[in-house]
Design an enzyme around this catalytic site. Structure first.
Site, PDB file in Angstrom:
ATOM      1  N   ASP A   1      22.283  25.684  23.022  1.00 45.74           N
ATOM      2  CA  ASP A   1      22.400  26.686  24.086  1.00 45.74           C
ATOM      3  C   ASP A   1      21.565  26.257  25.298  1.00 45.74           C
ATOM      4  O   ASP A   1      20.440  26.724  25.514  1.00 45.74           O
ATOM      5  CB  ASP A   1      21.944  28.046  23.573  1.00 45.74           C
ATOM      6  CG  ASP A   1      22.851  28.576  22.475  1.00 45.74           C
ATOM      7  OD1 ASP A   1      23.947  28.031  22.301  1.00 45.74           O
ATOM      8  OD2 ASP A   1      22.454  29.538  21.794  1.00 45.74           O
TER       9      ASP A   1
ATOM     10  N   ASP B   1      27.397  26.978  13.347  1.00 41.97           N
ATOM     11  CA  ASP B   1      26.408  27.383  14.348  1.00 41.97           C
ATOM     12  C   ASP B   1      25.082  27.728  13.655  1.00 41.97           C
ATOM     13  O   ASP B   1      25.003  27.835  12.426  1.00 41.97           O
ATOM     14  CB  ASP B   1      26.945  28.586  15.125  1.00 41.97           C
ATOM     15  CG  ASP B   1      26.388  28.679  16.534  1.00 41.97           C
ATOM     16  OD1 ASP B   1      25.347  28.049  16.794  1.00 41.97           O
ATOM     17  OD2 ASP B   1      26.999  29.374  17.361  1.00 41.97           O
TER      18      ASP B   1
ATOM     19  N   GLU C   1      19.965  25.058  12.624  1.00 38.19           N
ATOM     20  CA  GLU C   1      18.604  24.512  12.520  1.00 38.19           C
ATOM     21  C   GLU C   1      17.885  24.919  11.234  1.00 38.19           C
ATOM     22  O   GLU C   1      17.189  24.052  10.677  1.00 38.19           O
ATOM     23  CB  GLU C   1      17.787  24.944  13.740  1.00 38.19           C
ATOM     24  CG  GLU C   1      18.367  24.538  15.070  1.00 38.19           C
ATOM     25  CD  GLU C   1      19.506  25.459  15.528  1.00 38.19           C
ATOM     26  OE1 GLU C   1      19.564  26.609  15.073  1.00 38.19           O
ATOM     27  OE2 GLU C   1      20.334  25.003  16.322  1.00 38.19           O
TER      28      GLU C   1
END
Length: 684
Positions: free
Chosen positions: A460, A390, A393
């Site tokens: 998300d 997770d 980025e």
């Protein structure tokens, strides 16, 4: 030195301090690099792999030299201007120059001389800024009729990217994978991990890097999108073989708080005789961010838990975050060894969600090994099968890319590489343990991520039909950018209330569609939110969680529909496995726009709200509330069967398909073996 020279297997152009080099890079492909430094940097290939050797052909003309490698030729004139052509001599791409000629005329295809311009715009602008860094702009002539696909995942509904401006940067729910597939017959990789921008305007195509050392791009030419993507897969890598166990349902929510809650969900699936492939432990199951271990107060016997799950045929996935809280022992060790992302100014904090944290530096080999060793010791060695990478980025609290610095360089120069290196850290660690079917769920990607077992999900996203529509374009363009493994949060992540009938409709429609995507994965932060019993424990902020997100969480009527479509997914697994094999061997996307399989049919280049799932299944999702029918285009060249009614339709026509809440418009090539897998769902 001559302005244009042929050296071994490559072409060089040099004038003043500007150097351009063109190399063959795999069949029918060329790599183009340029700099204003004293020499080109040739040791870093970024997304590209070592190519298969080819022998180019050179032709020297009065004012230019051409290098030809299979289907693709590049012509460079004496002023360094570059044009690209296919095997039929048709221009594919040409740099945009608006300059007065210095001497030699600039001829376009067909022998027409380019007009003189006073604008003083260069096709390549390499402007030094500080040190070895420069600001880079590359311009190409635009064909207004051209269609552009790929480029990764952006939260917008456009499949054809012509007319779009795209940020070349990674953000939560945005993945910059800078490979563009053109309807003109070429594929273009911007082989540069710098933060920048791509503009596909009617009057020009423009690529920009805010800070970089040199220009670097790769081009291939082919007659079909399938051939272009195969060449790109050969150049940047293919995914491992997806294990068969992963093709069923993945159960996840934000978040299972403890061992007993997780096991009870798994047991309930077993009691209902529903096969479950993977169950997921989401974030904040740890003692603190950067500990990368279970909190034993909630997870007292991990080995027993994984044994029970495995006995039910369920694999366990665990969330990994790259954040390291400044109160942890790992923070102190990693900071001392220079293994964390650095800030150029201000307080040394990268992300402040439930703690002051820095990210591990995924571009640093030692940092990669350090984090993997922690995950191996505390997760893999205790029976955990899969990892969820997770925040990949990474998600900075503020996306001030100029404020962050990695081992490989400033974030402005190399920032887009981070998610690929995050995947590489876990891929290399698992491969060293002897694993071959490696799958890691990851929230972002860059070119080449696919070769590190990256199953990318779309971040998300909101729980709405508008967001659902965006995910269709995102998934298809990820496939066109060379990332065949893609998934999403069924029902969206934010905003879905388990008691809301409107959300029930959205969830059912989303689940029906997801059955025909690479991975079927339930996830979301469901309302009403459940607050933690303790706001702080041991001085560490505790995380809330959402309501249930299992198939039975949305009422019995919806459960019946969801279970029926899950059982269809189970019957389709042999077909999906064959598509995963094609992805592994050739880089073939499972989800692809109609033009991939029907490139000679003009109508298939205009349809943006339906797609092919493998070569035989056409899927037309319901993407708006309240719809109970929709128009579907059936391509030419075959007849199509509605697998639920057995009705046969001719190709080359549009039909109105029924879509009650328990239906999704799907059509199968008549005679395809996969048609028999729908048998139990056919109406009497």
């Amino acid at each position: 030195m001559k302005t244009l020279t042929i050296q071994d297997d490559h072409l060089l152009w040099k004038r003043d301090d500007h150097l351009l080099r063109i190399d063959p890079w795999g069949p029918n492909s060329l790599r183009v690099r340029a700099t204003r430094a004293s020499a080109l940097e040739l040791s870093e290939d970024w997304a590209l792999l070592t190519p298969q050797a080819t022998q180019p052909i050179f032709e020297e003309h009065e004012y230019s030299t051409t290098i030809t490698n299979g289907n693709l030729s590049a012509r460079v004139d004496m002023q360094g201007r570059v044009s690209f052509f296919n095997q039929r001599g048709e221009r594919l791409l040409e740099e945009l120059w608006r300059q007065r000629d210095i001497g030699e005329p600039y001829w376009s295809i067909g022998g027409k001389q380019k007009s003189i311009s006073a604008l003083k715009l260069d096709g390549r602008e390499i402007r030094p800024t500080s040190g070895d860094a420069c600001q880079l702009t590359v311009r190409f002539e635009s064909n207004p009729e051209e269609k552009i696909y790929g480029m990764g995942q952006y939260q917008q509904p456009h499949l054809d990217l012509k007319g779009c401006t795209l940020e070349l940067a990674q953000r939560n729910s945005q993945a910059s994978v800078p490979f563009a597939l053109s309807s003109q017959g070429y594929g273009f990789l911007w082989n540069n991990p710098a933060i920048g921008e791509a503009v596909f305007a009617k009057n020009e195509t423009r690529w920009q890097a805010k800070s970089t050392r040199q220009m670097d791009y790769w081009l291939t030419a082919a007659d079909t999108p399938a051939e272009m993507l195969a060449a790109y897969a050969n150049a940047t890598g293919k995914p491992p073989m997806m294990p068969d166990y992963a093709l069923g349902l993945w159960q996840c929510k934000l978040r299972y708080r403890n061992q007993s809650e997780l096991l009870e969900v798994a047991r309930e699936y077993k009691r209902r005789n529903i096969d479950l492939s993977v169950i997921v432990i989401d974030y904040f199951h740890w003692t603190n961010q950067g500990d990368w271990r279970f909190d034993p107060r909630e997870w007292p016997d991990v080995e027993a838990m994984t044994r029970e799950l495995h006995s039910m045929g369920i694999r366990l996935m665990v969330s990994i975050w790259p954040t390291v809280d400044n109160r942890t022992e790992n923070y102190r060790v990693m900071r001392e060894q220079g293994l964390l992302v650095q800030t150029n100014r201000g307080i040394g904090i990268d992300f402040d969600y439930l703690g002051n944290t820095k990210f591990f530096d995924a571009t640093h080999p030692e940092s990669q090994r350090y984090v993997w060793n922690q995950a191996k010791q505390h997760y893999s060695d205790r029976g955990v099968d899969l990892f969820w990478l997770d925040e990949a980025e990474p998600e900075y609290t503020v996306y001030d890319f100029d404020n962050y610095r990695y081992h490989l360089g400033q974030a402005l120069e190399v920032g887009n590489l981070y998610p690929a290196m995050y995947s590489k850290a876990f891929y290399d660690g698992q491969a060293a343990e002897g694993k071959t079917e490696i799958v890691n769920l990851v929230r972002c990607a860059w070119a080449g991520s696919q070769r590190y077992g990256a199953l990318v999900w779309s971040g998300d996203i909101h729980s709405s039909f508008d967001s659902m529509r965006n995910q269709l374009s995102a998934g298809l363009n990820m496939g066109m950018a060379g990332i065949p493994w893609w998934t999403m949060d069924i029902g969206g992540f934010h905003g879905g209330d388990v008691n809301d009938p409107a959300f029930h409709e959205l969830l059912v429609r989303w689940f029906q569609w997801a059955v025909f995507t690479p991975i079927l994965r339930m996830h979301g932060f469901r309302d009403p939110v459940i607050e933690p019993e303790q706001i702080y424990r041991d001085g560490i902020a505790q995380c809330n969680t959402g309501s249930g997100n299992e198939l039975w969480s949305f009422g019995e009527a919806n459960y019946i529909i969801l279970e029926r479509f899950l059982r269809l997914r189970e019957r389709l697994r042999p077909y999906i496995s064959e598509q995963m094999k094609a992805a592994h061997e050739h880089g073939t996307p499972l989800m692809r726009p109609l033009f991939y399989d029907f490139p000679s049919e003009p109508a298939c280049w205009t349809v943006e709200d339906q797609y092919m799932f493998g070569p035989d299944i056409l899927v037309a999702p319901i993407l708006a509330e309240g719809l109970r029918e929709r128009a579907v285009w059936l391509p030419e060249g075959c007849t199509w069967t509605d697998p639920f009614s057995s009705r046969v339709y001719p190709g080359g026509t549009s039909v109105t398909a029924n879509a009650r809440l328990d239906e999704i418009p799907v059509f199968v090539r008549t005679g395809a073996i996969v048609l028999s897998m729908f048998a139990s769902d056919r109406q009497a």
